[in-house]
Enzyme design. Structure first.
Site, PDB file in Angstrom:
ATOM      1  N   ASP A  32     -12.738 -23.087  14.031  1.00 31.71           N
ATOM      2  CA  ASP A  32     -11.542 -23.639  13.371  1.00 31.71           C
ATOM      3  C   ASP A  32     -11.490 -25.155  13.378  1.00 31.71           C
ATOM      4  O   ASP A  32     -10.629 -25.747  12.705  1.00 31.71           O
ATOM      5  CB  ASP A  32     -10.291 -23.101  14.073  1.00 31.71           C
ATOM      6  CG  ASP A  32     -10.151 -21.603  13.868  1.00 31.71           C
ATOM      7  OD1 ASP A  32      -9.997 -20.871  14.863  1.00 31.71           O
ATOM      8  OD2 ASP A  32     -10.238 -21.165  12.709  1.00 31.71           O
ATOM      9  N   HIS A  78      -5.489 -17.813  17.687  1.00 31.21           N
ATOM     10  CA  HIS A  78      -6.554 -17.091  16.973  1.00 31.21           C
ATOM     11  C   HIS A  78      -6.776 -17.780  15.627  1.00 31.21           C
ATOM     12  O   HIS A  78      -7.070 -18.959  15.582  1.00 31.21           O
ATOM     13  CB  HIS A  78      -6.141 -15.615  16.864  1.00 31.21           C
ATOM     14  CG  HIS A  78      -7.178 -14.662  16.378  1.00 31.21           C
ATOM     15  ND1 HIS A  78      -8.508 -14.953  16.253  1.00 31.21           N
ATOM     16  CD2 HIS A  78      -7.061 -13.361  15.978  1.00 31.21           C
ATOM     17  CE1 HIS A  78      -9.166 -13.900  15.801  1.00 31.21           C
ATOM     18  NE2 HIS A  78      -8.314 -12.911  15.615  1.00 31.21           N
ATOM     19  N   HIS A  87     -12.995 -21.209  23.586  1.00 28.18           N
ATOM     20  CA  HIS A  87     -13.211 -19.873  23.029  1.00 28.18           C
ATOM     21  C   HIS A  87     -13.339 -18.893  24.177  1.00 28.18           C
ATOM     22  O   HIS A  87     -13.895 -19.214  25.219  1.00 28.18           O
ATOM     23  CB  HIS A  87     -14.502 -19.846  22.196  1.00 28.18           C
ATOM     24  CG  HIS A  87     -14.568 -18.689  21.256  1.00 28.18           C
ATOM     25  ND1 HIS A  87     -15.003 -17.457  21.645  1.00 28.18           N
ATOM     26  CD2 HIS A  87     -14.220 -18.585  19.952  1.00 28.18           C
ATOM     27  CE1 HIS A  87     -14.947 -16.631  20.610  1.00 28.18           C
ATOM     28  NE2 HIS A  87     -14.472 -17.286  19.570  1.00 28.18           N
TER      29      HIS A  87
HETATM   30  C1  SDX Z   1     -10.688 -17.915  17.028  1.00 31.34           C
HETATM   31  O1  SDX Z   1     -12.159 -14.098  19.753  1.00 31.34           O
HETATM   32  C2  SDX Z   1     -12.716 -14.602  18.731  1.00 31.34           C
HETATM   33  O2  SDX Z   1     -13.843 -14.331  18.430  1.00 31.34           O
HETATM   34  C3  SDX Z   1     -11.842 -15.515  17.897  1.00 31.34           C
HETATM   35  C4  SDX Z   1     -12.499 -16.215  16.726  1.00 31.34           C
HETATM   36  C5  SDX Z   1     -12.933 -15.234  15.665  1.00 31.34           C
HETATM   37  O3  SDX Z   1     -13.827 -15.573  14.897  1.00 31.34           O
HETATM   38  O4  SDX Z   1     -12.280 -14.156  15.546  1.00 31.34           O
HETATM   39  O5  SDX Z   1     -13.634 -16.934  17.181  1.00 31.34           O
HETATM   40  C6  SDX Z   1     -11.543 -17.183  16.053  1.00 31.34           C
HETATM   41  O6  SDX Z   1      -9.622 -17.447  17.343  1.00 31.34           O
HETATM   42  C7  SDX Z   1     -11.219 -19.188  17.652  1.00 31.34           C
HETATM   43  C8  SDX Z   1     -10.240 -19.785  18.722  1.00 31.34           C
HETATM   44  C9  SDX Z   1      -9.165 -20.579  17.971  1.00 31.34           C
HETATM   45  N1  SDX Z   1      -8.118 -21.017  18.912  1.00 31.34           N
HETATM   46  C10 SDX Z   1      -7.964 -22.310  19.239  1.00 31.34           C
HETATM   47  O7  SDX Z   1      -8.739 -23.206  18.879  1.00 31.34           O
HETATM   48  C11 SDX Z   1      -6.727 -22.585  20.087  1.00 31.34           C
HETATM   49  C12 SDX Z   1      -7.110 -23.517  21.249  1.00 31.34           C
HETATM   50  N2  SDX Z   1      -7.973 -22.748  22.164  1.00 31.34           N
HETATM   51  C13 SDX Z   1      -7.317 -22.111  23.299  1.00 31.34           C
HETATM   52  O8  SDX Z   1      -6.024 -21.650  23.083  1.00 31.34           O
HETATM   53  C14 SDX Z   1      -8.253 -21.187  24.076  1.00 31.34           C
HETATM   54  O9  SDX Z   1      -9.434 -21.858  24.233  1.00 31.34           O
HETATM   55  C15 SDX Z   1      -8.532 -19.803  23.544  1.00 31.34           C
HETATM   56  C16 SDX Z   1      -7.299 -19.032  23.261  1.00 31.34           C
HETATM   57  C17 SDX Z   1      -9.357 -19.882  22.301  1.00 31.34           C
HETATM   58  C18 SDX Z   1      -9.337 -19.058  24.622  1.00 31.34           C
HETATM   59  O10 SDX Z   1      -8.506 -18.904  25.706  1.00 31.34           O
HETATM   60  P1  SDX Z   1      -8.968 -18.091  27.019  1.00 31.34           P
HETATM   61  O11 SDX Z   1     -10.319 -17.535  26.863  1.00 31.34           O
HETATM   62  O12 SDX Z   1      -7.865 -17.172  27.411  1.00 31.34           O
HETATM   63  O13 SDX Z   1      -9.150 -19.253  28.056  1.00 31.34           O
HETATM   64  P2  SDX Z   1      -7.981 -19.883  28.894  1.00 31.34           P
HETATM   65  O14 SDX Z   1      -6.780 -20.068  28.028  1.00 31.34           O
HETATM   66  O15 SDX Z   1      -7.834 -19.112  30.147  1.00 31.34           O
HETATM   67  O16 SDX Z   1      -8.592 -21.350  29.206  1.00 31.34           O
HETATM   68  C19 SDX Z   1      -9.465 -21.555  30.313  1.00 31.34           C
HETATM   69  C20 SDX Z   1      -9.136 -22.960  30.801  1.00 31.34           C
HETATM   70  C21 SDX Z   1      -7.646 -23.159  31.122  1.00 31.34           C
HETATM   71  O17 SDX Z   1      -7.564 -24.218  32.079  1.00 31.34           O
HETATM   72  P3  SDX Z   1      -7.413 -23.810  33.663  1.00 31.34           P
HETATM   73  O18 SDX Z   1      -6.162 -22.926  33.743  1.00 31.34           O
HETATM   74  O19 SDX Z   1      -8.676 -23.065  34.007  1.00 31.34           O
HETATM   75  O20 SDX Z   1      -7.261 -25.143  34.367  1.00 31.34           O
HETATM   76  O21 SDX Z   1      -9.427 -23.908  29.750  1.00 31.34           O
HETATM   77  C22 SDX Z   1      -8.215 -24.547  29.339  1.00 31.34           C
HETATM   78  C23 SDX Z   1      -7.067 -23.682  29.835  1.00 31.34           C
HETATM   79  O22 SDX Z   1      -5.913 -24.469  30.047  1.00 31.34           O
HETATM   80  N3  SDX Z   1      -8.259 -24.605  27.878  1.00 31.34           N
HETATM   81  C24 SDX Z   1      -7.889 -25.664  27.152  1.00 31.34           C
HETATM   82  C25 SDX Z   1      -8.161 -25.302  25.823  1.00 31.34           C
HETATM   83  N4  SDX Z   1      -8.673 -24.062  25.780  1.00 31.34           N
HETATM   84  C26 SDX Z   1      -8.728 -23.627  27.056  1.00 31.34           C
HETATM   85  N5  SDX Z   1      -7.356 -26.858  27.506  1.00 31.34           N
HETATM   86  C27 SDX Z   1      -7.092 -27.715  26.483  1.00 31.34           C
HETATM   87  N6  SDX Z   1      -7.340 -27.453  25.172  1.00 31.34           N
HETATM   88  C28 SDX Z   1      -7.873 -26.256  24.810  1.00 31.34           C
HETATM   89  N7  SDX Z   1      -8.118 -25.991  23.515  1.00 31.34           N
END
Ligand code: SDX
Length: 426
Positions: free
Chosen positions: A365, A266, A307
């Site tokens: 971010d 997050h 996201h």
């Molecule tokens: C914020 O919710 C909000 O609004 C949050 C926010 C706000 O203003 O409050 O916008 C602020 O928190 C932004 C997000 C910051 N986090 C990051 O940048 C951390 C990296 N991102 C990931 O951890 C992830 O993308 C999330 C947590 C942000 C979202 O995760 P989800 O929606 O649960 O999606 P997921 O983990 O199920 O991913 C879907 C697929 C997966 O691959 P498969 O299992 O389908 O093969 O995408 C892949 C994931 O492995 N994936 C990534 C990735 N993000 C998702 N692979 C590599 N790098 C990434 N960053």
């Protein structure tokens, strides 16, 4: 609101279950599943991927189109034409202030920026190397000790002053976290400074010389706060709502929100992005890290990418990238190696099938840390900056919930543990 009905038919059950479908002003309709429990069912939605937890009028996001509206106004227009305190007023009150209302609000915030002198003593208990977010959780939570007996959350006036106190004091406490870490004296806010200007003053001024804050950096800081102001029912805002639904003190609820924001998935991602860019170190290593991000056996993820809602560009990331360009150019560091790596990393990722297929784009971010570092703010303070910016969002959602009929949040579960069994020898 009530539009149509969804009919749920269950195998082996004679009568189907009719569930009302409710429509909002824009965005997806929702299926009201409240009646399911009486029929002996719960819904099951870990991570709330498909769950609308509440009705709200504050912020709307369209993840497919990359749209973010605060009380209907697009984030791009607010970033260009508004400022942070005006956006705080908009989130709290639902409309943009007229000049008199804006002046009154700014004045009200200005005269709440100081903290109680006893609050300063909390810092003495934290080790010098304490993470600033650990201090923020503790000290913001401690505000509830100063504003509890005089606070009746059912009174609109008490809710209003609590919101103003939080918006006003967060930058002061944030700057105190930084001063604590570097062993410098806390700086008092100045009533002749603007909000972001005051924050940079409290961060970087010392009692030894007259304060001087770059107006360019103050404007960039103000826009960074604005871009973080609110984001619908994200994890930390949902935490504030859930804590608030028990009737808890709003300062304690915001402390819970700060704790949730700290996680690297997050708000902690901005600090993780900079650490990732530092680890990459050179453009020649980008492919290696892209490979790791795609490797299911490697826990590494591309921080600042992806996201839960945005399956298109995060509109805030676009504005942030523009500010990044401007600030680095202004500071004469447009060739900053981290910025160069970030731009290259973004280009490569956006052309890679793995990221395209999963609709992974840069989020808010991805660029913020580069700007904050250029301003002179250490990576450990990045999520603190996010918490300061997000405060009006947290407290607006808390206020929206408390000022309307609400119930305590109490989800159920799918139980897969032991059925009843007797203690040995019973
Ligand atoms: C914020 O919710 C909000 O609004 C949050 C926010 C706000 O203003 O409050 O916008 C602020 O928190 C932004 C997000 C910051 N986090 C990051 O940048 C951390 C990296 N991102 C990931 O951890 C992830 O993308 C999330 C947590 C942000 C979202 O995760 P989800 O929606 O649960 O999606 P997921 O983990 O199920 O991913 C879907 C697929 C997966 O691959 P498969 O299992 O389908 O093969 O995408 C892949 C994931 O492995 N994936 C990534 C990735 N993000 C998702 N692979 C590599 N790098 C990434 N960053």
């Amino acid at each position: 609101m009530n539009k149509k009905t969804a009919s749920l038919s269950l195998e082996g059950v004679k009568d189907s279950i009719d569930l009302p479908i409710l429509g909002g002003s824009i965005g997806p309709d929702v299926i009201d599943v409240g009646g399911l429990t009486a029929k002996g069912y719960f819904t099951f939605d870990p991570g709330f991927m498909s769950t609308a937890s509440c009705e709200s009028r504050i912020t709307y996001i369209d993840g497919d189109k990359g749209v973010l509206l605060h009380r209907g106004y697009p984030i791009e227009q607010l970033a260009e034409k508004s400022d942070y305190l005006e956006t705080c007023y908009l989130l709290l009150n639902g409309e943009l202030p007229d000049p008199a209302q804006k002046a009154e609000f700014e004045n009200d915030i200005r005269y709440h920026t100081m903290v109680h002198e006893k609050l300063c003593e909390f810092f003495k208990g934290f080790p010098i190397n304490a993470h600033p977010m650990a201090i923020m959780v503790g000290v913001v939570g401690a505000l509830s000790a100063f504003y509890h007996d005089s606070l009746d959350i059912m009174k609109e006036e008490d809710r209003r002053i609590s919101a103003h106190r939080l918006i006003a004091k967060m930058p002061t406490i944030a700057a105190m976290c930084y001063k604590h870490a570097i062993g410098q004296p806390f700086m008092y806010p100045r009533n002749d400074f603007g909000y972001a200007e005051n924050f940079l003053h409290m961060m970087f001024s010392t009692p030894c010389e007259a304060p001087k804050v770059s107006p360019i950096l103050a404007k960039a800081m103000d826009t960074i706060f604005l871009l973080h102001a609110d984001h619908e029912q994200n994890a930390s805002t949902s935490t504030v709502r859930l804590a608030g639904s028990t009737g808890a003190n709003p300062f304690a609820c915001v402390s819970a929100g700060i704790a949730a924001l700290w996680g690297p998935a997050h708000g902690g991602a901005n600090e993780a992005v900079l650490n990732m860019l530092d680890e990459i170190g050179d453009e020649s290593r980008i492919e290696e890290f892209i490979k790791r991000a795609k490797d299911k056996n490697d826990p590494f993820r591309l921080m600042g990418f992806g996201h839960r809602v945005y399956k298109n560009f995060d509109p805030r990331a676009k504005v942030m990238r523009k500010i990044c360009d401007e600030v680095l150019t202004e500071l004469g560091v447009e060739n900053d190696p981290l910025f160069r790596i970030a731009r290259r990393l973004e280009k490569i990722a956006l052309e890679d099938e793995y990221f395209i297929e999963r609709k992974l784009y840069p989020n808010v971010d991805f660029y913020s840390g580069i700007i904050l570092k250029a301003i002179g703010i250490p990576a450990s303070m990045f999520t603190v900056i996010f918490a300061v910016g997000r405060t009006p969002g947290w407290i607006s959602h808390w206020n929206e919930m408390i000022s309307n009929p609400y119930k305590i949040g109490r989800p159920r579960q799918l139980y897969t543990g032991h059925a009843r069994r007797d203690y040995p020898g019973t």
